[in-house]
Design an enzyme around this catalytic site. Structure first.
Site, mmCIF file in Angstrom:
data_model
loop_
_atom_site.group_PDB
_atom_site.id
_atom_site.type_symbol
_atom_site.label_atom_id
_atom_site.label_comp_id
_atom_site.label_asym_id
_atom_site.label_seq_id
_atom_site.Cartn_x
_atom_site.Cartn_y
_atom_site.Cartn_z
ATOM 1 N N GLU A 463 0.773 -1.242 0.000
ATOM 2 C CA GLU A 463 0.000 0.000 0.000
ATOM 3 C C GLU A 463 0.805 1.293 0.000
ATOM 4 O OE1 GLU A 463 -2.858 -0.553 3.205
ATOM 5 O OE2 GLU A 463 -4.160 -1.721 1.893
ATOM 6 N N GLU A 562 -7.097 -7.626 -1.562
ATOM 7 C CA GLU A 562 -7.482 -7.435 -0.154
ATOM 8 C C GLU A 562 -8.901 -6.913 -0.101
ATOM 9 O OE1 GLU A 562 -5.337 -4.978 2.565
ATOM 10 O OE2 GLU A 562 -3.393 -5.867 2.072
HETATM 11 C C1 BMA Z 1 -4.941 -3.322 4.646
HETATM 12 C C2 BMA Z 1 -3.792 -4.229 5.011
HETATM 13 C C3 BMA Z 1 -3.393 -4.097 6.405
HETATM 14 C C4 BMA Z 1 -4.547 -3.855 7.321
HETATM 15 C C5 BMA Z 1 -5.847 -4.171 6.653
HETATM 16 C C6 BMA Z 1 -7.044 -3.893 7.503
HETATM 17 O O1 BMA Z 1 -4.605 -2.016 4.564
HETATM 18 O O2 BMA Z 1 -2.744 -4.086 4.113
HETATM 19 O O3 BMA Z 1 -2.453 -3.078 6.518
HETATM 20 O O4 BMA Z 1 -4.398 -4.580 8.474
HETATM 21 O O5 BMA Z 1 -5.979 -3.436 5.494
HETATM 22 O O6 BMA Z 1 -7.156 -2.532 7.832
#
Ligand code: BMA
Length: 901
Positions: A463, A562
């Site tokens: 990120e 994610e």
């Molecule tokens: C993303 C991940 C982590 C974090 C998750 C939940 O940003 O890369 O850094 O724990 O979301 O917030």
């Protein structure tokens, strides 16, 4: 001396001489703080927190508020010391080294009172020269650690030209500041799912190594395709040799040989070694008639692995050092090409030329104290990923480059690994020292991890491109600042990391960040304007505020790397870290364990949207009910979102789609707290993990409403077409075990495709089935082979939130007929039990709980709309029927205690 093992690493068969020997320094050490008021015995590999705990100086660091109580430990400086014996003959070796596989993190090392070296990076192996300091007989070693917190603070303070953000984590994380100034596990300074335990200690093996002439330090094997006729594979064997200083005057001449074990295939090269660090590449051609098999991701074939042995045969001395390495034959291609009807580029992986939809989640460190992670636990977590039909894990960039076990087991199980480099959610300094340090870290890790066929991509960071592009940390406050950070970004991830990776390994794609736009990011000079662009690369997507049952809110991305929602772990897991007074929703403990701003309110918000809130039964019951509901809500959210990604694999709608990856955040937990995970700390499966097994099944159906239309998609990740598949859609009421109506359709299911198999208006369907009211009904769908064999999970689509569902009554659900299944190999269980479940009424979200018994069910959290079903329980430790019957409980949504019930 007790505890010292003298390890003979190799004896030359021909000469009867040993030219390499070692002394293992793992085991008991003395540990003391710099104030001198604590002196204990400790264990290496390990860390100071677990040593203090074992010595009875502190309690369990995970208990209640101990993460804050024990903050002093990380702020002190600790020394690890011990004595060891060196046999007389050992001193004759040309080279004597202290070999430290991992020091955590800032340390100065003394042997017999003499300085031998320093460490400032937990991800690097260090070798220090001991030639002039070792003596025969008793020797002493001391490793003086400096607090990583103090070190990071000082490094930050001395970076005066501009601040490198973020300064400190948000207060809710109860963390420590400036992890970006130290090459150490970033989340050990706290994260939004984990505590700040800024460990110190010798966290990997440590030994003394003596050798003459040379040692093969590392071997990196990568494979690529041959011409397909006389050569099926080309194997590039990069050999890294440490050469004794004596060779500067008398170079070592000989043959370097690589041999594919068990086959008549080898390659030789004449070499002359004289520099202290030599690297030689051998290329081995594998002809098709050798018959080596490919390594495939799970679900697509076998995971064939081979051993290759490299030896150096010294011209004068005969045999020399050897090293054997495991590897596999497979190709990886990241396909980024134009898609008809869509601006931008595709983003998907082909393994052995087969496009593969990547299903899985994100892996974080399995414990704050790495020495507590056993190989069995690692295997259990990875097996759980496979059991939930995952084929990919992303080793996330805020943790550690994982232990060898993780990659070995992933190779064996066929799990593809997207490997981040360890940089996350921050800007980083780029002074020469820092970059030099990183450069070596990258070289070492690429060589260590790169042999594993499971590793299919390298990725620069977590990120940080997005943070810079969308100004998370005020890097945009002036154009000077922005261009400085942008130049720093390019320097670190492109000029150093990408360059180092590609100089060693051309066999896998390098992605500069996640999320990122792939080739488009390259076009935009490494920082895209919008790294979240759905037309390129991968996307991270979090949205806790809108209704997660509404699929129209999700990004139709090329690759979702994610996405997630939080839930609470089970009461069993929480109770190990808390005491009775903590077991209420608003307890200090519950707020303390929540590290994500507004996290508890967000969970409550998603629950409230669709489920009745627990209001009765007393505070403990309410607490347990809310834990259950948080897991129900999380399961439904991630199910809806994952199904959206899977059904988007073959279509372009309004220019977006062709989704080829769904990796939810996050697989596992670092401690007992509310997080995004589907596996709890200790390994219990949350409801989500059972749901994942279904929404990631190789063949499945998805039902959803698109305005007035109700659509069913059949999704297949299979590599072969399946003819004559029947899909059935059923309409049910909440008050009956009999469907109101069935619709079937027969079709040929294309390989690797998502396709629409039903498309009708919802009102017509409800009308034709005589559904009394939308709130009274729901749909299910499934696919069958030859009309009878269920070919994937049964899926359900709810037409209403459960507060307004009509006809649902409180079901009485009982567990009966528990027997032991004698096929104990089932799901790698110690005991497999079979049980029958009976219900008096249809019941949503049926949850079986085996109490204090560890294990999992064949299914859980499901909709029960038949009067009986048969399930299995896979116990991690042997159990009897009586033990199980004593512990097992079952509940469903209607058992939530409400005042008016
Ligand atoms: C993303 C991940 C982590 C974090 C998750 C939940 O940003 O890369 O850094 O724990 O979301 O917030």
């Amino acid at each position: 001396m007790a505890g010292v093992r003298f390890v003979l690493l190799f004896i030359s068969v021909i000469l009867g001489l040993s030219y390499e020997e070692g002394i293992d320094l793992n085991g008991e050490w003395n540990v003391e703080n710099n104030k001198g008021d604590i002196k204990i015995r400790g264990t290496v590999p390990g860390c100071v927190h677990t040593d203090l705990m074992a010595a009875g100086k502190i309690g369990d660091p995970y208990y209640r508020f101990n993460d804050v109580e024990y903050r002093w430990i990380a702020k002190e400086n600790w020394t690890y010391s011990r004595e060891f014996d060196v046999p007389e003959g050992m001193l004759d070796f040309n080279e004597l080294l202290l070999l430290c596989e991992g020091l955590d993190t800032v340390a100065t090392i003394f042997v017999n009172g003499k300085f031998v070296g320093q460490s400032d990076n937990m991800f690097k192996r260090f070798m220090f020269d001991l030639k002039s300091v070792l003596k025969s007989g008793r020797n002493a070693i001391a490793v003086n650690f400096t607090s990583a917190i103090t070190y990071a603070m000082e490094k930050n303070a001395s970076h005066t030209r501009y601040m490198v953000p973020p300064d400190c984590p948000p207060a809710v994380q109860k963390g420590e500041c400036h992890p970006n100034f130290i090459r150490k596990e970033q989340c050990s300074f706290s994260w939004d799912w984990g505590p700040a335990f800024v460990t110190q200690g010798i966290w990997k093996n440590i030994s003394v190594q003596g050798y003459d002439n040379s040692v093969i330090r590392d071997v990196l094997i990568t494979t690529r395709k041959g011409d397909g006729r006389s050569v099926s594979w080309k194997v590039d064997v990069n050999v890294f040799i440490d050469v004794a200083s004596t060779a500067t005057n008398t170079p070592l001449a000989g043959i370097l040989n690589a041999q594919l074990d068990g086959f008549q295939v080898s390659v030789n090269k004449s070499v002359t070694l004289s520099a202290p660090k030599e690297s030689v590449t051998l290329t081995m051609n594998i002809s098709p008639d050798i018959g080596v098999g490919k390594w495939w991701p799970v679900g697509y074939g076998r995971q064939m692995l081979y051993d290759l042995t490299v030896s150096f045969i010294n011209k004068e001395l005969g045999e020399g050092p050897t090293k054997t390495v495991k590897f596999g034959f497979r190709t990886v291609e990241l396909v980024q090409e134009k898609i008809p009807g869509s601006p931008g580029l595709s983003f998907y992986f082909k393994i052995n030329d087969l496009p593969i939809f990547m299903k899985g989640s994100n892996w974080i460190p399995a414990d704050a104290f790495k020495n507590r992670i056993t190989p069995e636990y690692t295997r259990y977590l990875l097996q759980s990923a496979v059991d939930a039909n995952m084929n990919t894990l992303r080793v996330w960039g805020g943790g550690i480059y994982e232990h060898d076990d993780v990659y070995d087991i992933a190779d064996e199980l066929g799990i593809m690994i997207w490997q981040d480099f360890m940089f996350a959610c921050a800007m980083y300094p780029v002074d020469d020292d820092f970059l030099g340090n990183v450069r070596e870290e990258i070289q070492q890790q690429v060589v260590r991890i790169g042999n594993h066929p499971s590793v299919i991509a390298w990725s620069g960071n977590n990120e940080n491109e997005a943070a810079l592009a969308t100004n998370w940390y005020g890097t945009d406050n002036s154009s000077w600042l922005y261009y400085t950070f942008r130049a720093d970004y390019v320097k670190l991830y492109i000029d150093v990391i990408k360059a180092e990776v590609e100089s060693l390994d051309q066999s896998r794609p390098f992605i500069s960040s996640s999320p990122s736009n792939g080739k488009e990011t390259v076009m935009e000079h490494s920082v895209a304007q919008d790294p979240y662009d759905n037309h390129y690369g991968d996307v991270h997507y979090y949205n806790y505020l809108t209704d997660c049952w509404d699929w129209t809110t999700f990004p139709k991305t090329r690759f979702a790397s994610e996405y997630g929602f939080q839930s609470w772990p089970s009461f069993h897991t929480l109770k190990n870290a808390s005491e009775e007074g903590d077991w209420t929703l608003n307890s200090g403990f519950n707020n303390h364990r929540q590290h994500h701003g507004d996290g508890n309110a967000q969970m409550m918000g998603q629950v409230m949207l669709h489920f009745p809130l627990p209001t009765g039964g007393g505070s403990l019951q309410q607490y347990k009910d809310f834990i259950y509901l948080s897991q129900v809500a999380q399961s439904m959210c991630i199910k809806t979102e994952s199904e959206f990604y899977r059904r988007s694999r073959s279509e372009i709608v309004n220019g977006t789609g062709h989704t080829m990856g769904a990796l939810y955040w996050q697989l596992n937990d670092i401690w007992q707290g509310p997080t995004w995970s589907s596996l709890e700390y200790g390994g219990r499966w949350k409801m989500l993990h059972y749901y994942a097994a279904k929404f990631f099944a190789p063949v499945m159906t998805v039902i959803f409403e698109d305005k007035e239309q109700l659509k069913v998609y059949a999704v297949s990740d299979l590599a072969i077409k399946q003819n004559q598949v029947t899909s059935q859609l059923q309409l049910w009421t909440w008050s009956s075990f009999k469907p109101l109506q069935n619709w079937t359709v027969t079709f040929d299911m294309e390989a690797n495709t998502a396709m629409v198999v039903f498309n009708m208006t919802t009102t017509q369907l409800l009308k034709s089935g005589r559904c009394p009211a939308r709130e009274a009904c729901y749909f299910t769908s499934a696919v069958y082979l030859n009309k009878t064999r269920l070919y994937g999970p049964v899926n359900a689509h709810f037409l209403t939130s459960f507060q307004s569902a009509k006809g649902l009554t409180k079901a009485r659900i009982t567990v009966t007929n528990v027997t032991i299944l004698h096929d104990a190999s089932k799901a790698k269980a110690a005991t497999t039990l079979r049980l029958e479940l009976k219900t008096t009424a249809p019941a949503p979200f049926v949850w079986l709980d085996a109490g204090d018994l560890e294990g999992r069910f064949s299914d859980n959290g499901f909709l029960m709309n038949t009067e009986t079903i048969t399930l299995e329980f896979y116990a991690r430790k042997s159990v009897t029927v009586a033990m199980f019957q004593k512990e097992v409980t079952v509940q469903s949504l209607m058992d939530i205690k409400r005042e008016n019930y």
